[in-house]
Scaffold this motif. Structure first.
Motif, PDB file in Angstrom:
ATOM      1  N   ARG A  75       0.863  -1.176   0.000  1.00  0.00           N
ATOM      2  CA  ARG A  75       0.000   0.000   0.000  1.00  0.00           C
ATOM      3  C   ARG A  75       0.900   1.228   0.000  1.00  0.00           C
ATOM      4  N   THR A  76       0.568   2.177  -0.857  1.00  0.00           N
ATOM      5  CA  THR A  76       1.372   3.387  -0.968  1.00  0.00           C
ATOM      6  C   THR A  76       0.462   4.586  -1.257  1.00  0.00           C
ATOM      7  N   PRO A  78      -1.244   7.460  -3.399  1.00  0.00           N
ATOM      8  CA  PRO A  78      -1.639   7.484  -4.808  1.00  0.00           C
ATOM      9  C   PRO A  78      -0.604   8.165  -5.711  1.00  0.00           C
ATOM     10  N   HIS A  81       2.138   5.700  -6.405  1.00  0.00           N
ATOM     11  CA  HIS A  81       1.601   4.662  -7.285  1.00  0.00           C
ATOM     12  C   HIS A  81       1.601   5.165  -8.735  1.00  0.00           C
ATOM     13  N   LYS A  82       1.138   6.398  -8.937  1.00  0.00           N
ATOM     14  CA  LYS A  82       1.102   6.987 -10.270  1.00  0.00           C
ATOM     15  C   LYS A  82       2.512   7.127 -10.845  1.00  0.00           C
ATOM     16  N   SER A  85       3.959   3.689 -11.738  1.00  0.00           N
ATOM     17  CA  SER A  85       3.261   3.180 -12.925  1.00  0.00           C
ATOM     18  C   SER A  85       3.761   3.894 -14.184  1.00  0.00           C
TER      19      SER A  85
END
Length: 108
Positions: A75-76, A78, A81-82, A85
């Motif tokens: 879990r990180t 957002p 995460h973006k 990615s």
């Protein structure tokens, strides 16, 4: 100190008062322990304990628990995460491959 047998890992400690090494296989729901007074005895005791665990699972018609499945949830934030990615896309690899490569570099 840690020991390994058939992919299983155990933590080992020395009891100075009893002059005995004792270990426990890590990352299992079941408790698998062993002990010995020398390195050779300790290695054999760990192997015997893991083999007993595997035999016990066969008797119960259950798959033995694997110490690690190769999967875990992270879990990180957002924004991170973006960013991760996007970095994976720029590198032309999956997010999973990108994260795996980053983790491999981090432990070297």
């Amino acid at each position: 100190m840690n020991m390994h047998y058939k992919g299983y890992e155990a933590a080992v400690e020395f009891d100075e008062e009893a002059e005995l090494f004792h270990g426990e296989v890590l990352n299992l729901r079941d408790v698998v322990t062993f002990q010995g007074t020398s390195a050779a005895e300790l290695k054999q005791a760990m192997a015997d304990s893991v083999e007993d665990y595997l035999a016990f699972c066969r008797e119960r018609a259950e798959e033995p628990e694997k110490p690690f499945s190769g999967q875990f949830v992270v879990r990180t934030e957002p924004a991170l995460h973006k960013a991760v990615s996007s970095a994976a896309r720029r590198d032309g690899v999956s997010l999973n491959k990108w994260v795996t490569t980053a983790l491999e570099r981090a432990i070297k």
